[in-house]
Design an enzyme around this catalytic site. Structure first.
Site, PDB file in Angstrom:
ATOM      1  N   SER A  96      -0.977   1.149   7.123  1.00  0.00           N
ATOM      2  CA  SER A  96       0.182   0.247   6.702  1.00  0.00           C
ATOM      3  C   SER A  96      -0.220  -0.857   5.929  1.00  0.00           C
ATOM      4  CB  SER A  96       0.034  -1.121   8.043  1.00  0.00           C
ATOM      5  OG  SER A  96      -1.248  -1.029   8.146  1.00  0.00           O
ATOM      6  N   TYR A  97      -1.328  -0.919   5.350  1.00  0.00           N
ATOM      7  CA  TYR A  97      -2.043  -1.806   4.169  1.00  0.00           C
ATOM      8  C   TYR A  97      -1.127  -1.108   3.167  1.00  0.00           C
ATOM      9  CZ  TYR A  97      -5.949  -3.128   7.053  1.00  0.00           C
ATOM     10  OH  TYR A  97      -6.410  -3.810   7.401  1.00  0.00           O
ATOM     11  N   ALA A  98       0.006  -1.764   2.106  1.00  0.00           N
ATOM     12  CA  ALA A  98       0.346  -1.773   1.109  1.00  0.00           C
ATOM     13  C   ALA A  98       1.329  -0.622   1.298  1.00  0.00           C
ATOM     14  CB  ALA A  98      -0.265  -1.546  -0.067  1.00  0.00           C
ATOM     15  N   SER A  99       2.006  -0.807   2.582  1.00  0.00           N
ATOM     16  CA  SER A  99       2.981   0.706   3.002  1.00  0.00           C
ATOM     17  C   SER A  99       2.425   2.354   2.368  1.00  0.00           C
ATOM     18  CB  SER A  99       4.637   0.905   2.484  1.00  0.00           C
ATOM     19  OG  SER A  99       4.710  -0.589   2.677  1.00  0.00           O
ATOM     20  N   GLY A 100       0.880   2.459   2.662  1.00  0.00           N
ATOM     21  CA  GLY A 100       0.486   3.928   2.368  1.00  0.00           C
ATOM     22  C   GLY A 100      -0.387   3.922   1.075  1.00  0.00           C
TER      23      GLY A 100
END
Length: 330
Positions: free
Chosen positions: A75-79
């Site tokens: 989920s960090y920076a949408s992958g």
């Protein structure tokens, strides 16, 4: 129980050379065979506030300083965090030198802890990271809407397939950890080996009352997250005007009170005695706690990395540890 196998390290690799040096300080994560430098570099800002150039510089400084434990999430920076870490490992050809931890459960595409969501998330993470396996998979949420058996069986299948080596929890209470261990024993599947929990000098009570005891009894490797309290324990926020220095200032604002200043003063004293920074001492305090393997910390620039890595080389005296305990007592 599913059998796992150690990741190979190349004879001439950085990790192999580092392990041969007598001063290379590593710790084992719980009951696993994952041996890591006692600091996990968080990828939570990669692809968000850190662009590709800054991310590469931070990762290079970390590896050159002996670091080998990278922590990210789908989920960090949408992958994008996983993508950038994967590109860096591919460019440096150092995947075998790194212990890579990622988390599943919070992505927009595959939320929650249903079996299919976990499997899809892991497949996507492997692709972004450009690797055949994840060393340590965290359950990023405690999804009580899903039966624990379903979640644990799904993770065990991934371990059996070689896509995941070990797993742990990230948002679980002591009671839930006990339930998970009982379920793993009853089903004969791989148990958790690690727990990531909010823990630092200014956030102690939640972890130390209850969760710490369960983690110790189960032999879990403890990875404190928010280890520097949103940067407050680095000492850069000492008055209200400092909060505007960067985007994390508002997160640190909650600590700019009497207790926070008291803790900073204690850190300053110990830091002076060790010729170190407050951030180094705050991390060394965590590393002095039973069961703690590697605090999870992010760096916004490569120049910040050495003082983070230095925490592993600091030996606090009993008096210094006691003073930090007293100043931060809840």
């Amino acid at each position: 129980m599913t059998q796992v196998h150690p990741t190979r390290s190349l004879p001439g690799s950085a990790s192999a050379r580092a392990r041969s040096e007598p001063h290379f300080n590593t710790r084992v994560i719980g009951s696993s065979d994952l041996r890591v430098y006692p600091l996990a570099l968080s990828g939570n800002i990669f692809g968000w506030t850190a662009d590709e150039q800054a991310t590469t510089a931070i990762l290079d400084a970390f590896a050159e300083g002996g670091g080998n434990f990278i922590d990210t999430a789908d989920s960090y920076a949408s992958g994008r965090s996983e993508l950038m870490i994967g590109e860096w490992m591919r460019a440096r050809r150092n995947r075998d030198d790194m212990v890579v931890a990622t988390k599943v459960g919070k992505s927009r595409e595959n939320p929650g802890m249903h079996a299919e969501a976990i499997k899809r998330s892991v497949t996507a993470s492997l692709t972004r990271l450009g690797t055949s396996h994840i060393d340590l998979l965290y359950l990023h949420v405690d999804d009580e809407s899903v039966d624990f058996d379903e979640t644990l069986l799904a993770v065990d299948e991934l371990i059996g397939e070689g896509k995941v080596r070990y797993f742990g929890g990230s948002d679980h209470t002591g009671n839930r950890l006990i339930q998970a261990r009982i379920a793993c024993g009853q089903m004969g599947v791989a148990p958790m080996v690690a727990i990531q929990s909010h823990y630092n000098l200014l956030h102690r009570q939640e972890f130390e009352i209850g969760l710490a005891h369960v983690a110790t009894i189960q032999g879990l490797g403890i990875m404190p997250r928010f280890a520097l309290a949103s940067g407050f324990l680095s000492g850069k926020y000492r008055q209200r005007s400092d909060l505007a220095l960067n985007s994390r200032g508002q997160e640190a604002a909650q600590y700019l009170r009497r207790r926070g200043i008291k803790v900073l003063n204690a850190l300053d004293e110990v830091a002076h005695e060790h010729d170190a920074s407050p951030a180094t001492i705050a991390l060394a305090w965590l590393l002095n706690k039973p069961g703690v393997v590697a605090p999870v910390v992010s760096a916004s620039t490569a120049t910040q990395v050495p003082e983070l890595l230095a925490a592993a080389r600091v030996q606090l005296t009993r008096h210094q540890s006691a003073e930090l305990d007293r100043s931060s007592a809840y």
